[in-house]
Design a protein around this motif. Structure first.
Motif, mmCIF file in Angstrom:
data_model
loop_
_atom_site.group_PDB
_atom_site.id
_atom_site.type_symbol
_atom_site.label_atom_id
_atom_site.label_comp_id
_atom_site.label_asym_id
_atom_site.label_seq_id
_atom_site.Cartn_x
_atom_site.Cartn_y
_atom_site.Cartn_z
ATOM 1 N N THR A 112 0.334 11.737 39.769
ATOM 2 C CA THR A 112 -1.024 11.914 39.234
ATOM 3 C C THR A 112 -1.448 10.695 38.421
ATOM 4 O O THR A 112 -2.591 10.220 38.531
ATOM 5 C CB THR A 112 -1.094 13.178 38.371
ATOM 6 O OG1 THR A 112 -0.659 14.307 39.138
ATOM 7 C CG2 THR A 112 -2.515 13.436 37.882
ATOM 8 N N LEU A 113 -0.536 10.160 37.614
ATOM 9 C CA LEU A 113 -0.840 8.952 36.826
ATOM 10 C C LEU A 113 -1.048 7.746 37.739
ATOM 11 O O LEU A 113 -1.941 6.923 37.496
ATOM 12 C CB LEU A 113 0.296 8.681 35.827
ATOM 13 C CG LEU A 113 0.436 9.703 34.694
ATOM 14 C CD1 LEU A 113 1.699 9.436 33.884
ATOM 15 C CD2 LEU A 113 -0.795 9.657 33.777
ATOM 16 N N LEU A 114 -0.246 7.636 38.807
ATOM 17 C CA LEU A 114 -0.419 6.539 39.767
ATOM 18 C C LEU A 114 -1.806 6.610 40.408
ATOM 19 O O LEU A 114 -2.497 5.588 40.542
ATOM 20 C CB LEU A 114 0.659 6.616 40.856
ATOM 21 C CG LEU A 114 0.489 5.652 42.041
ATOM 22 C CD1 LEU A 114 0.593 4.196 41.570
ATOM 23 C CD2 LEU A 114 1.527 5.934 43.127
ATOM 24 N N ALA A 115 -2.229 7.797 40.799
ATOM 25 C CA ALA A 115 -3.559 7.966 41.397
ATOM 26 C C ALA A 115 -4.645 7.525 40.423
ATOM 27 O O ALA A 115 -5.628 6.869 40.815
ATOM 28 C CB ALA A 115 -3.772 9.423 41.809
ATOM 29 N N GLY A 116 -4.478 7.840 39.138
ATOM 30 C CA GLY A 116 -5.457 7.439 38.132
ATOM 31 C C GLY A 116 -5.526 5.930 37.981
ATOM 32 O O GLY A 116 -6.615 5.357 37.836
#
Length: 317
Positions: A112-116
């Protein structure tokens, strides 16, 4: 408007039905060819429950509706945590395996952090798509390692696999995949036409109608698992599906045609998804033993209702 509405409804119904047929056919085929139940669950079933999102994203991207595809990916993840797990926890408390808490949930948070990070520049291009697909390969490898290193008492009890002859299994595999492709095209066309007619953005349609529709397989699977007392399957299903959504579904529009991302996606929808992911970990951590009970289920369901209300007020305003 009549034909787009009919196409949307028929597309949703056929999408859910064909996804179920596809999973049954694929799982039975894999079983007949000697794959282990655990490997089938990690690959075939996880992909199968995310197949609607993947097919819708592909059809949307090739139809010039990339923002619908992004809305579908983020909206499905929000719906999976707040709606699917919320409703399922209201039916029966969901125990969280310590392995899921220590490995799979932190992996989902990392994804999720990578997508952000990739969405931060408000663009989704080919490089972003390649990075997401590489991360998907890493996650599949880690899933395999997690399962091999888990002690027997940590392994989730798989649902009973379908008993079908190879010919029948292949038939449902092909029929399910074919109808998935057709129904996803109907769904995207209907949703796009409705959005244009009502003046609602494709992004909002993707975040709501399409996201809920493509999350129905996860909702049906999770509720059915809870009713059968296979409570631990629900969380694993949602965690795996959310990882697939971010790394496979969201990669597709970037790979096919680079698109700009509206700032509100980052400020509203991504933050909602990230907040719900943190909340899921927190809910599991504060219970001893780790679980998501009816109280947390009611909070998650209320959060989803509040998110839909926010979308409505921002769209009307």
């Amino acid at each position: 408007m009549l034909y787009p509405i009919l196409a949307l409804i028929a597309g949703l119904v056929l999408l859910v039905w064909s996804a179920d047929r596809f999973v049954i056919g694929a799982a039975a085929t894999a079983k007949n060819f000697g794959m282990s139940p655990m490997l089938i669950g990690l690959t075939i079933v996880s992909f199968g429950t995310s197949a609607p999102e993947i097919l819708v994203s592909l059809m949307a991207a090739t139809s010039g509706a990339g923002d619908l595809a992004i809305g579908n990916a983020l909206g499905s993840n929000i719906a999976n945590i707040a709606l699917v797990l919320g409703v399922t926890a209201l039916i029966a408390p969901l125990p969280v395996k310590s392995g899921v808490l220590k490995k799979e949930l932190p992996l989902l948070l990392g994804v999720t952090l990578l997508a952000g990070i990739l969405l931060f520049d408000l663009q989704l291009n080919q490089l972003d798509g390649v990075i997401l697909l590489i991360a998907l390969g890493v996650c599949l490898y880690l899933f395999n390692r997690f399962q091999k290193s888990a002690p027997d008492d940590e392994l989730s009890e798989d649902e009973e696999l379908p008993e079908l002859e190879t010919r029948q299994a292949l038939f449902w595999l092909i029929v399910g995949l074919t109808i998935l492709a057709v129904s996803s095209r109907m769904l995207v066309w209907g949703a796009t036409e409705i959005a244009l007619s009502l003046g609602v953005s494709k992004l909002v349609i993707g975040l709501t109608i399409v996201a809920i529709g493509t999350s129905l397989p996860e909702l049906a699977a999770s509720v059915a698992s809870a009713l059968k007392n296979h409570h631990d399957i629900a969380i694993g299903n949602v965690v795996g599906s959310n990882i697939f959504n971010l790394l496979a579904v969201m990669a597709i529009p970037g790979l096919i045609s680079p698109i700009g991302v509206d700032a509100v996606v980052l400020q509203r929808d991504y933050i909602a998804m990230l907040g719900l992911t943190f909340a899921l970990m927190a809910f599991a951590l504060w219970q001893k033993p780790p679980s998501i009970n009816r109280f947390e289920g009611s909070l998650l369901t209320a959060a989803y209702a509040a998110y839909l209300f926010l979308l409505y007020t921002m769209t009307v305003g």
